[in-house]
Design a protein around this motif. Structure first.
Motif, PDB file in Angstrom:
ATOM      1  N   PHE A   1      32.401  16.980  40.791  1.00 16.90           N
ATOM      2  CA  PHE A   1      33.186  16.713  41.815  1.00 16.90           C
ATOM      3  C   PHE A   1      32.533  16.950  43.168  1.00 16.90           C
ATOM      4  O   PHE A   1      31.560  17.732  43.085  1.00 16.90           O
ATOM      5  CB  PHE A   1      34.782  17.552  41.736  1.00 16.90           C
ATOM      6  CG  PHE A   1      35.243  17.411  40.666  1.00 16.90           C
ATOM      7  CD1 PHE A   1      35.909  15.986  40.364  1.00 16.90           C
ATOM      8  CD2 PHE A   1      35.993  18.267  39.629  1.00 16.90           C
ATOM      9  CE1 PHE A   1      36.820  15.379  39.293  1.00 16.90           C
ATOM     10  CE2 PHE A   1      36.882  17.848  38.753  1.00 16.90           C
ATOM     11  CZ  PHE A   1      37.162  16.343  38.550  1.00 16.90           C
TER      12      PHE A   1
ATOM     13  N   CYS B   1      28.559  20.664  34.062  1.00 16.93           N
ATOM     14  CA  CYS B   1      28.029  20.890  35.321  1.00 16.93           C
ATOM     15  C   CYS B   1      27.679  22.535  35.678  1.00 16.93           C
ATOM     16  O   CYS B   1      27.291  22.757  36.713  1.00 16.93           O
ATOM     17  CB  CYS B   1      29.138  20.761  36.130  1.00 16.93           C
ATOM     18  SG  CYS B   1      30.783  21.833  36.343  1.00 16.93           S
ATOM     19  N   GLY B   2      27.983  23.236  34.579  1.00 21.99           N
ATOM     20  CA  GLY B   2      27.437  24.915  34.836  1.00 21.99           C
ATOM     21  C   GLY B   2      28.369  25.730  35.611  1.00 21.99           C
ATOM     22  O   GLY B   2      28.103  26.894  35.619  1.00 21.99           O
ATOM     23  N   ILE B   3      29.545  25.205  35.986  1.00 19.64           N
ATOM     24  CA  ILE B   3      30.403  25.934  36.753  1.00 19.64           C
ATOM     25  C   ILE B   3      31.218  27.090  35.659  1.00 19.64           C
ATOM     26  O   ILE B   3      31.612  26.669  34.560  1.00 19.64           O
ATOM     27  CB  ILE B   3      31.514  25.364  37.620  1.00 19.64           C
ATOM     28  CG1 ILE B   3      32.215  25.913  38.705  1.00 19.64           C
ATOM     29  CG2 ILE B   3      32.658  24.745  36.555  1.00 19.64           C
ATOM     30  CD1 ILE B   3      33.173  25.352  39.625  1.00 19.64           C
TER      31      ILE B   3
ATOM     32  N   ALA C   1      39.694  17.277  41.608  1.00 17.47           N
ATOM     33  CA  ALA C   1      38.918  18.325  41.799  1.00 17.47           C
ATOM     34  C   ALA C   1      39.733  19.506  41.564  1.00 17.47           C
ATOM     35  O   ALA C   1      39.383  20.715  41.189  1.00 17.47           O
ATOM     36  CB  ALA C   1      38.206  18.359  43.058  1.00 17.47           C
TER      37      ALA C   1
ATOM     38  N   ARG D   1      30.507  19.820  44.267  1.00 14.16           N
ATOM     39  CA  ARG D   1      29.557  20.351  43.367  1.00 14.16           C
ATOM     40  C   ARG D   1      28.260  19.662  43.267  1.00 14.16           C
ATOM     41  O   ARG D   1      27.427  19.607  42.464  1.00 14.16           O
ATOM     42  CB  ARG D   1      29.942  20.705  42.078  1.00 14.16           C
ATOM     43  CG  ARG D   1      29.234  21.680  41.168  1.00 14.16           C
ATOM     44  CD  ARG D   1      29.755  22.620  40.490  1.00 14.16           C
ATOM     45  NE  ARG D   1      29.006  23.218  39.718  1.00 14.16           N
ATOM     46  CZ  ARG D   1      28.459  24.739  39.884  1.00 14.16           C
ATOM     47  NH1 ARG D   1      29.139  25.338  40.783  1.00 14.16           N
ATOM     48  NH2 ARG D   1      27.659  25.337  39.011  1.00 14.16           N
TER      49      ARG D   1
ATOM     50  N   GLU E   1      33.671  31.002  38.916  1.00 12.35           N
ATOM     51  CA  GLU E   1      33.725  30.424  40.180  1.00 12.35           C
ATOM     52  C   GLU E   1      34.839  29.335  40.583  1.00 12.35           C
ATOM     53  O   GLU E   1      35.224  29.234  41.631  1.00 12.35           O
ATOM     54  CB  GLU E   1      32.370  29.414  40.292  1.00 12.35           C
ATOM     55  CG  GLU E   1      31.076  30.072  40.282  1.00 12.35           C
ATOM     56  CD  GLU E   1      29.854  29.425  39.984  1.00 12.35           C
ATOM     57  OE1 GLU E   1      29.418  28.746  40.760  1.00 12.35           O
ATOM     58  OE2 GLU E   1      29.443  28.917  38.754  1.00 12.35           O
ATOM     59  N   PHE E   2      35.358  28.888  39.582  1.00 11.20           N
ATOM     60  CA  PHE E   2      36.643  28.079  39.673  1.00 11.20           C
ATOM     61  C   PHE E   2      37.644  28.964  40.312  1.00 11.20           C
ATOM     62  O   PHE E   2      38.380  28.564  41.246  1.00 11.20           O
ATOM     63  CB  PHE E   2      37.086  27.344  38.408  1.00 11.20           C
ATOM     64  CG  PHE E   2      38.373  27.108  38.433  1.00 11.20           C
ATOM     65  CD1 PHE E   2      38.814  25.885  39.547  1.00 11.20           C
ATOM     66  CD2 PHE E   2      39.474  27.382  37.721  1.00 11.20           C
ATOM     67  CE1 PHE E   2      39.957  25.447  39.360  1.00 11.20           C
ATOM     68  CE2 PHE E   2      40.838  26.844  37.827  1.00 11.20           C
ATOM     69  CZ  PHE E   2      41.058  26.183  38.577  1.00 11.20           C
TER      70      PHE E   2
ATOM     71  N   GLN F   1      36.990  29.585  44.183  1.00 13.29           N
ATOM     72  CA  GLN F   1      37.003  28.294  44.974  1.00 13.29           C
ATOM     73  C   GLN F   1      38.253  27.410  44.769  1.00 13.29           C
ATOM     74  O   GLN F   1      38.550  26.758  45.800  1.00 13.29           O
ATOM     75  CB  GLN F   1      35.701  27.601  44.603  1.00 13.29           C
ATOM     76  CG  GLN F   1      34.472  28.247  45.039  1.00 13.29           C
ATOM     77  CD  GLN F   1      33.392  27.667  44.248  1.00 13.29           C
ATOM     78  OE1 GLN F   1      33.283  26.453  43.724  1.00 13.29           O
ATOM     79  NE2 GLN F   1      32.146  28.220  44.356  1.00 13.29           N
ATOM     80  N   GLY F   2      38.955  27.641  43.642  1.00 12.95           N
ATOM     81  CA  GLY F   2      40.081  26.777  43.569  1.00 12.95           C
ATOM     82  C   GLY F   2      39.715  25.390  43.431  1.00 12.95           C
ATOM     83  O   GLY F   2      40.749  24.545  43.289  1.00 12.95           O
ATOM     84  N   ARG F   3      38.452  24.838  43.374  1.00 12.53           N
ATOM     85  CA  ARG F   3      38.169  23.462  42.613  1.00 12.53           C
ATOM     86  C   ARG F   3      37.375  23.562  41.577  1.00 12.53           C
ATOM     87  O   ARG F   3      36.208  24.258  41.454  1.00 12.53           O
ATOM     88  CB  ARG F   3      37.413  22.897  43.808  1.00 12.53           C
ATOM     89  CG  ARG F   3      38.369  22.807  45.167  1.00 12.53           C
ATOM     90  CD  ARG F   3      39.368  21.989  45.163  1.00 12.53           C
ATOM     91  NE  ARG F   3      40.065  21.833  46.606  1.00 12.53           N
ATOM     92  CZ  ARG F   3      41.020  22.816  46.706  1.00 12.53           C
ATOM     93  NH1 ARG F   3      41.357  23.562  46.059  1.00 12.53           N
ATOM     94  NH2 ARG F   3      41.565  22.648  48.070  1.00 12.53           N
ATOM     95  N   LEU F   4      37.726  22.652  40.622  1.00  9.89           N
ATOM     96  CA  LEU F   4      36.784  22.493  39.486  1.00  9.89           C
ATOM     97  C   LEU F   4      35.589  21.819  39.855  1.00  9.89           C
ATOM     98  O   LEU F   4      35.323  21.060  40.817  1.00  9.89           O
ATOM     99  CB  LEU F   4      37.509  21.602  38.315  1.00  9.89           C
ATOM    100  CG  LEU F   4      38.916  22.194  37.689  1.00  9.89           C
ATOM    101  CD1 LEU F   4      39.820  21.383  37.405  1.00  9.89           C
ATOM    102  CD2 LEU F   4      38.397  23.358  36.919  1.00  9.89           C
ATOM    103  N   GLY F   5      34.552  22.013  39.041  1.00  9.51           N
ATOM    104  CA  GLY F   5      33.120  21.508  39.069  1.00  9.51           C
ATOM    105  C   GLY F   5      32.823  19.888  38.601  1.00  9.51           C
ATOM    106  O   GLY F   5      32.310  19.271  39.339  1.00  9.51           O
ATOM    107  N   CYS F   6      33.653  19.477  37.643  1.00 10.37           N
ATOM    108  CA  CYS F   6      33.446  18.284  37.056  1.00 10.37           C
ATOM    109  C   CYS F   6      34.464  17.638  36.227  1.00 10.37           C
ATOM    110  O   CYS F   6      35.191  18.706  35.711  1.00 10.37           O
ATOM    111  CB  CYS F   6      32.047  18.112  36.552  1.00 10.37           C
ATOM    112  SG  CYS F   6      31.999  18.521  34.436  1.00 10.37           S
TER     113      CYS F   6
END
Lengths: 353, 180
Positions: free
Chosen positions: A40, B79-81, A164, A43, B85-86, B89-94
């Motif tokens: 997303f 993606c390694g998140i 996302a 990232r 971290e999610f 940040q409230g947003r996913l990585g992939c």
């Protein structure tokens, strides 16, 4: 089409036509989509963002229903041009203030747009004048189909389109209707209305979306849920509530006319008077007064201005628009003078001779 | 009908749902305005709670500290998140996070949407195996790390694998009609 051409014109959604257009300004739908083979946006390193931008750009160029659309690399625009696109509602503040390769495609009538590398890889949006949700849905569905043929969307069998933020997953769809509700604000019923809308999972936002205050008494009503309901159910949910709000606003206007006609007339005349004679005026005051004038025209209390003119003034008197129209950067104090002049020119009463 | 607080005609008819039942008020404009201002300040509408706030609250209520610490360490293999971290940040990585964090996300999705199953539109084109495309995210990430470490042999191998995967994807992707 370049941004200078755009500045002198007005978007289709502002033409003030379409069903119920005295209260419903526009119907908008947006779809959030992501490519399956990239992280997303937040990232993504710039190299990924660049590749995404290129992939989406070629899909847009090849999509028949977007033929002739203009394409702007937002990261290559200066602050004024980005602000201009935000005022125009063609890009979000998030896209304007973001980093790295990002872009927007938009047609010359400003009926659709695609933001690239905002929070999601693609944010497709369609905006139609008045209450026109079905047409808007058909339009955006077609664009989405054409892009999907050329891109690999991230899609999950059970969860739908992956986004996302988990608040957009599923349909990725936000249906919103922008309403002008000055009478409900005047009779102090607007917060009650919001509370009841929140109870049925509808969100209320200001003119410029999330977190923006309700400038000029404009409010956007939209669905909050995106998962577990079909696109048609989501359209239906927003569509069903709009007639009740229109009715509520009309009843409040009738009550004002009936019970406090003198005060109402006074307020509208003063607003018109200030707008057409001021020598310096802020953006906030302009929005506030234009709202009263717009209602005055719709109630037949002001006769010599057309609604499309007022709709245009709401957008054209904002800071970046004034500077684009004038063709030069202006400090705040100079903008206030320029704004007053622009209003005078546009609100001049026709010469009786 | 007269205003309940003065002798002017009542033009506002307010029905308030309170904890003690239904309250009906008949007021003139002035008293209605006064009443509504008070009512507003007494029950300020909840500000549109931010998603971040909802997220924090959700995980505070439903997990103990120990459980949460364990969840937080969980990382997406693509993606390694990390889940931590999610949450921050409230947003996913992939896209793959929806699979990697499926268990953790399910209750959150239900609390946001009241549901956890998509019933709307689906892409018409069969998109092949999603695993392949998620793998591209991982390979590109590994490539970047290899370049940073100056492990050029590894980087070159990774580049070949990425090209091979991208190649199959492009062929699938070009089913659409191209315009000149």
């Amino acid at each position: 089409m370049n941004l200078e051409e755009l500045a002198g014109r007005c978007g289709e959604w502002l033409r003030g036509g379409g069903p119920e257009s005295d209260i419903v300004i526009s119907s908008r739908i947006r779809l959030a989509r992501n490519l399956a083979d990239y992280p997303f946006v937040r990232r993504c390193p710039d190299s990924d963002r660049e590749q995404i931008e290129q992939l989406v750009h070629s899909a847009i160029v090849a999509a028949p229903s977007m033929e002739g659309a203009s394409y702007f690399r937002v990261d290559e625009l200066d602050t004024l041009d980005r602000q201009f696109l935000v005022e125009r509602q063609l890009i979000s503040r998030e896209l304007s203030e973001g980093t790295g390769p990002r872009a927007v495609a938009v047609d010359s009538r400003e009926q659709f747009g695609v933001m690239v590398n905002e929070e999601d890889h693609l944010r497709i949006q369609v905006m139609h004048s008045g209450l026109d949700l079905d047409e808007a849905w058909q339009h955006i569905n077609q664009i989405d189909d054409e892009l999907e043929e050329r891109l690999c969307y991230a899609f999950h069998e059970e969860l739908g389109y992956l986004t996302a933020c988990p608040t957009n997953v599923g349909t990725g769809m936000r249906v919103s209707v922008m309403l002008h509700l000055p009478a409900l604000v005047m009779v102090r019923q607007i917060d009650r209305l919001f509370r009841s809308l929140q109870k049925i999972n509808l969100a209320v936002r200001g003119l410029y979306g999330e977190g923006s205050s309700a400038m000029g008494d404009f409010y956007q009503i939209s669905n909050q849920i995106t998962l577990g309901r079909s696109e048609h159910e989501l359209l239906e949910q927003v569509r069903q509530v709009v007639p009740a709000i229109i009715e509520y606003e009309r009843r409040s206007r009738d009550a004002l006319v009936r019970d406090s006609q003198r005060e109402l007339h006074d307020r509208i005349s003063r607003a018109y008077g200030i707008l057409s004679t001021a020598h310096t005026i802020s953006s906030e005051e302009t929005m506030h007064l234009l709202s009263s004038v717009r209602m005055g025209v719709n109630l037949g209390l002001i006769e010599d201005i057309e609604i499309p003119t007022i709709n245009k003034l709401f957008i054209h008197t904002q800071p970046a628009h004034l500077q684009k129209l004038r063709g030069t950067l202006l400090e705040s104090a100079d903008r206030n003078i320029e704004r007053a002049q622009y209003l005078q020119e546009n609100l001049k009463k026709p010469d009786p001779n | 009908m007269k205003c309940q607080q003065c002798s002017r005609p009542a033009t506002f008819h307010i029905t308030e749902l309170t904890d003690n039942g239904v309250l009906e008020l008949h007021l003139c404009q002035e008293h209605a305005a006064e009443y509504l201002v008070q009512a507003e300040s007494a029950s300020q509408p909840q500000p549109q709670s931010s998603f971040g706030g909802a997220l924090a609250q959700h995980f505070q209520i439903s997990q103990t500290g120990e459980e949460l610490a364990r969840l937080d360490e969980h990382a997406c293999p693509i993606c390694g998140i990390t889940f931590y971290e999610f949450r921050q940040q409230g947003r996913l990585g992939c896209p793959h996070d929806y699979v990697a964090f499926a268990e953790e996300l399910e209750p959150l999705l239900v609390s946001i949407h009241g549901d956890s199953r998509h019933v709307g539109k689906r892409p018409k084109k069969h998109t092949g195996s999603t695993g392949d495309r998620a793998m591209l995210i991982r390979l590109r990430r590994e490539l970047q790390a290899a370049v940073e470490r100056e492990a050029y042999e590894e980087a070159s191998e990774l580049r070949d694998r990425i090209r091979a995967l991208e190649g199959t994807k492009r062929e699938q992707g070009q089913s659409g009609e191209e315009r000149p």
